[in-house]
Design an enzyme around this catalytic site. Structure first.
Site, PDB file in Angstrom:
ATOM      1  N   GLY A   1       0.793  -1.218   0.003  1.00  0.00           N
ATOM      2  CA  GLY A   1       0.105  -0.008  -0.045  1.00  0.00           C
ATOM      3  C   GLY A   1       0.879   1.398  -0.068  1.00  0.00           C
ATOM      4  O   GLY A   1       0.335   2.245  -0.578  1.00  0.00           O
TER       5      GLY A   1
ATOM      6  N   ASP B   1       0.721   3.249   4.331  1.00  0.00           N
ATOM      7  CA  ASP B   1      -0.600   4.064   3.707  1.00  0.00           C
ATOM      8  C   ASP B   1      -1.409   4.471   4.622  1.00  0.00           C
ATOM      9  O   ASP B   1      -1.919   5.694   4.646  1.00  0.00           O
ATOM     10  CB  ASP B   1      -1.238   3.017   2.518  1.00  0.00           C
ATOM     11  CG  ASP B   1      -1.545   1.681   2.867  1.00  0.00           C
ATOM     12  OD1 ASP B   1      -1.487   1.527   4.386  1.00  0.00           O
ATOM     13  OD2 ASP B   1      -2.241   1.010   2.215  1.00  0.00           O
TER      14      ASP B   1
ATOM     15  N   ASP C   1      -5.144   2.067  10.556  1.00  0.00           N
ATOM     16  CA  ASP C   1      -6.528   1.831  11.056  1.00  0.00           C
ATOM     17  C   ASP C   1      -6.682   1.523  12.251  1.00  0.00           C
ATOM     18  O   ASP C   1      -6.765   2.356  13.370  1.00  0.00           O
ATOM     19  CB  ASP C   1      -7.080   0.759   9.881  1.00  0.00           C
ATOM     20  CG  ASP C   1      -8.371   0.314  10.020  1.00  0.00           C
ATOM     21  OD1 ASP C   1      -9.300   1.228  10.766  1.00  0.00           O
ATOM     22  OD2 ASP C   1      -8.775  -0.728   9.470  1.00  0.00           O
TER      23      ASP C   1
ATOM     24  N   LYS D   1      -7.150   6.581  10.186  1.00  0.00           N
ATOM     25  CA  LYS D   1      -8.910   6.759  10.625  1.00  0.00           C
ATOM     26  C   LYS D   1      -9.350   7.089  11.783  1.00  0.00           C
ATOM     27  O   LYS D   1      -8.849   6.548  12.723  1.00  0.00           O
ATOM     28  CB  LYS D   1      -9.388   5.299  10.235  1.00  0.00           C
ATOM     29  CG  LYS D   1      -9.754   4.866   8.539  1.00  0.00           C
ATOM     30  CD  LYS D   1     -10.652   3.726   8.408  1.00  0.00           C
ATOM     31  CE  LYS D   1     -10.250   3.037   7.132  1.00  0.00           C
ATOM     32  NZ  LYS D   1     -10.784   1.821   6.945  1.00  0.00           N
TER      33      LYS D   1
ATOM     34  N   PHE E   1     -14.041   2.980   4.102  1.00  0.00           N
ATOM     35  CA  PHE E   1     -13.119   2.007   3.330  1.00  0.00           C
ATOM     36  C   PHE E   1     -12.836   2.842   2.147  1.00  0.00           C
ATOM     37  O   PHE E   1     -13.225   3.087   1.399  1.00  0.00           O
ATOM     38  CB  PHE E   1     -13.730   0.551   2.803  1.00  0.00           C
ATOM     39  CG  PHE E   1     -12.525  -0.282   2.538  1.00  0.00           C
ATOM     40  CD1 PHE E   1     -11.828  -0.901   3.405  1.00  0.00           C
ATOM     41  CD2 PHE E   1     -12.301  -0.603   1.250  1.00  0.00           C
ATOM     42  CE1 PHE E   1     -10.802  -1.639   2.987  1.00  0.00           C
ATOM     43  CE2 PHE E   1     -11.203  -1.129   0.953  1.00  0.00           C
ATOM     44  CZ  PHE E   1     -10.649  -1.925   1.567  1.00  0.00           C
ATOM     45  N   VAL E   2     -11.444   3.145   2.163  1.00  0.00           N
ATOM     46  CA  VAL E   2     -10.796   4.020   1.023  1.00  0.00           C
ATOM     47  C   VAL E   2      -9.851   3.229   0.285  1.00  0.00           C
ATOM     48  O   VAL E   2      -9.469   2.097   0.590  1.00  0.00           O
ATOM     49  CB  VAL E   2     -10.143   5.075   1.659  1.00  0.00           C
ATOM     50  CG1 VAL E   2     -11.055   6.177   2.448  1.00  0.00           C
ATOM     51  CG2 VAL E   2      -9.110   4.803   2.396  1.00  0.00           C
TER      52      VAL E   2
ATOM     53  N   ASP F   1      -5.765  -0.654  -1.933  1.00  0.00           N
ATOM     54  CA  ASP F   1      -6.626  -1.402  -2.970  1.00  0.00           C
ATOM     55  C   ASP F   1      -7.836  -1.845  -2.157  1.00  0.00           C
ATOM     56  O   ASP F   1      -8.339  -1.892  -0.967  1.00  0.00           O
ATOM     57  CB  ASP F   1      -5.813  -2.706  -3.191  1.00  0.00           C
ATOM     58  CG  ASP F   1      -5.637  -3.870  -2.087  1.00  0.00           C
ATOM     59  OD1 ASP F   1      -5.388  -3.345  -0.912  1.00  0.00           O
ATOM     60  OD2 ASP F   1      -6.151  -4.922  -2.474  1.00  0.00           O
TER      61      ASP F   1
ATOM     62  N   ARG G   1      -5.250   0.481  -7.011  1.00  0.00           N
ATOM     63  CA  ARG G   1      -4.090   1.095  -6.175  1.00  0.00           C
ATOM     64  C   ARG G   1      -3.561   2.294  -7.041  1.00  0.00           C
ATOM     65  O   ARG G   1      -2.796   3.241  -6.693  1.00  0.00           O
ATOM     66  CB  ARG G   1      -3.025   0.312  -6.244  1.00  0.00           C
ATOM     67  CG  ARG G   1      -3.293  -1.174  -5.183  1.00  0.00           C
ATOM     68  CD  ARG G   1      -1.882  -1.987  -4.892  1.00  0.00           C
ATOM     69  NE  ARG G   1      -2.327  -3.170  -4.300  1.00  0.00           N
ATOM     70  CZ  ARG G   1      -2.411  -3.344  -3.324  1.00  0.00           C
ATOM     71  NH1 ARG G   1      -2.277  -2.455  -2.278  1.00  0.00           N
ATOM     72  NH2 ARG G   1      -2.709  -4.698  -2.571  1.00  0.00           N
TER      73      ARG G   1
HETATM   74  P1  5GP Z   1      -4.336  -1.522  10.766  1.00  0.00           P
HETATM   75  O1  5GP Z   1      -3.342  -2.805  11.038  1.00  0.00           O
HETATM   76  O2  5GP Z   1      -3.772  -0.311  11.290  1.00  0.00           O
HETATM   77  O3  5GP Z   1      -5.454  -2.079  11.006  1.00  0.00           O
HETATM   78  O4  5GP Z   1      -4.520  -1.644   9.065  1.00  0.00           O
HETATM   79  C1  5GP Z   1      -3.386  -1.231   8.428  1.00  0.00           C
HETATM   80  C2  5GP Z   1      -3.525  -1.847   6.845  1.00  0.00           C
HETATM   81  O5  5GP Z   1      -4.887  -2.282   6.869  1.00  0.00           O
HETATM   82  C3  5GP Z   1      -3.313  -0.787   5.956  1.00  0.00           C
HETATM   83  O6  5GP Z   1      -1.874  -0.715   5.689  1.00  0.00           O
HETATM   84  C4  5GP Z   1      -4.009  -1.199   4.956  1.00  0.00           C
HETATM   85  O7  5GP Z   1      -3.170  -2.231   4.173  1.00  0.00           O
HETATM   86  C5  5GP Z   1      -5.031  -2.010   5.265  1.00  0.00           C
HETATM   87  N1  5GP Z   1      -6.362  -1.026   5.527  1.00  0.00           N
HETATM   88  C6  5GP Z   1      -6.844  -0.450   6.440  1.00  0.00           C
HETATM   89  N2  5GP Z   1      -7.890   0.488   6.074  1.00  0.00           N
HETATM   90  C7  5GP Z   1      -8.079   0.417   4.867  1.00  0.00           C
HETATM   91  C8  5GP Z   1      -8.974   1.046   4.039  1.00  0.00           C
HETATM   92  O8  5GP Z   1      -9.713   1.852   4.347  1.00  0.00           O
HETATM   93  N3  5GP Z   1      -8.587   1.032   2.852  1.00  0.00           N
HETATM   94  C9  5GP Z   1      -7.694  -0.187   2.403  1.00  0.00           C
HETATM   95  N4  5GP Z   1      -7.665  -0.274   1.227  1.00  0.00           N
HETATM   96  N5  5GP Z   1      -6.847  -0.721   3.068  1.00  0.00           N
HETATM   97  C10 5GP Z   1      -6.859  -0.358   4.336  1.00  0.00           C
HETATM   98 MG    MG Z   2      -0.839  -2.175   4.222  1.00  0.00          MG
END
Ligand code: 5GP
Ligand code: MG
Length: 179
Positions: free
Chosen positions: A38, A95, A98, A126, A147-148, A154, A160
């Site tokens: 990402g 990227d 979350d 987020k 969700f973006v 992606d 992407r």
């Molecule tokens: P975390 O571990 O912080 O919950 O999530 C991080 C990873 O989840 C990001 O690097 C990404 O790959 C994926 N992710 C989280 N939210 C989104 C979203 O809204 N869209 C997309 N495409 N990927 C997300």
């Molecule tokens: Mg990621």
């Protein structure tokens, strides 16, 4: 699909991130470590704005199953790191932040390799989702809990390549509608 951040807004945000990074790492031996896949678009744009000496490395972290917006098991691969980060200042670039689980699990693994410091920079964060005890050190944009896609992010390995960030509408999220 609804545009959340235009190319122009992204350019300005990344310019701000680059200025902060140059200021902070001006006298520190910087290794930027991008989190695949990402971060690749951000990484390419960001490093070209950094007018300081730096190395670039990659790690891989996967948590999203194909076609899903919900996380599966997190798999991290730091074997991709090709140069020694011992004694260097590492900036992990991802990227989106979350739940924070990815960076939360990645930081100690990178730390084991002996860098002087490990900090984190993300393009997006987020709102109201953080489930861990860390926040990123540098954030480009805070966004609502949607969700973006685009600019490296992606959905089912697509989108992407969009030059902007867009939120998918509920009817575009196949799996969500069958929740
Ligand atoms: P975390 O571990 O912080 O919950 O999530 C991080 C990873 O989840 C990001 O690097 C990404 O790959 C994926 N992710 C989280 N939210 C989104 C979203 O809204 N869209 C997309 N495409 N990927 C997300
Ligand atoms: Mg990621």
């Amino acid at each position: 699909m609804k545009t959340l951040l235009t190319e122009e807004q992204l350019r300005e945000g990344i310019r701000r991130m680059a200025d902060e990074i140059m200021h902070y790492y001006a006298d520190r031996s910087l290794t930027i470590v991008g989190v695949l896949i990402g971060s690749v678009v951000l990484l390419a744009d960001l490093i070209r704005l950094l007018e300081i000496p730096l190395r670039v490395e990659l790690v891989q972290a996967r948590s999203y199953r194909h076609g899903s917006t919900r996380p599966g098991p997190l798999v991290i691969n730091t074997d991709l790191l090709s140069s020694n980060i011992r004694g260097r200042h590492v900036l992990l670039v991802d990227d989106i932040f979350d739940t924070g689980r990815t960076l939360w699990e990645l930081i100690p693994q990178v730390d084991e390799l002996g860098p002087v410091s490990v900090r984190t920079a993300v393009l997006l964060r987020k709102e109201g989702r953080c489930a861990v005890a860390i926040e990123p050190d540098l954030v480009g944009f805070d966004i609502p809990d949607q969700f973006v896609v685009g600019y490296g992010l992606d959905y089912g390995d697509l989108y992407r390549n969009l030059p902007y960030i867009a939120a998918l509408e509920s009817d575009e999220l196949a799996e969500e509608s069958s929740r």
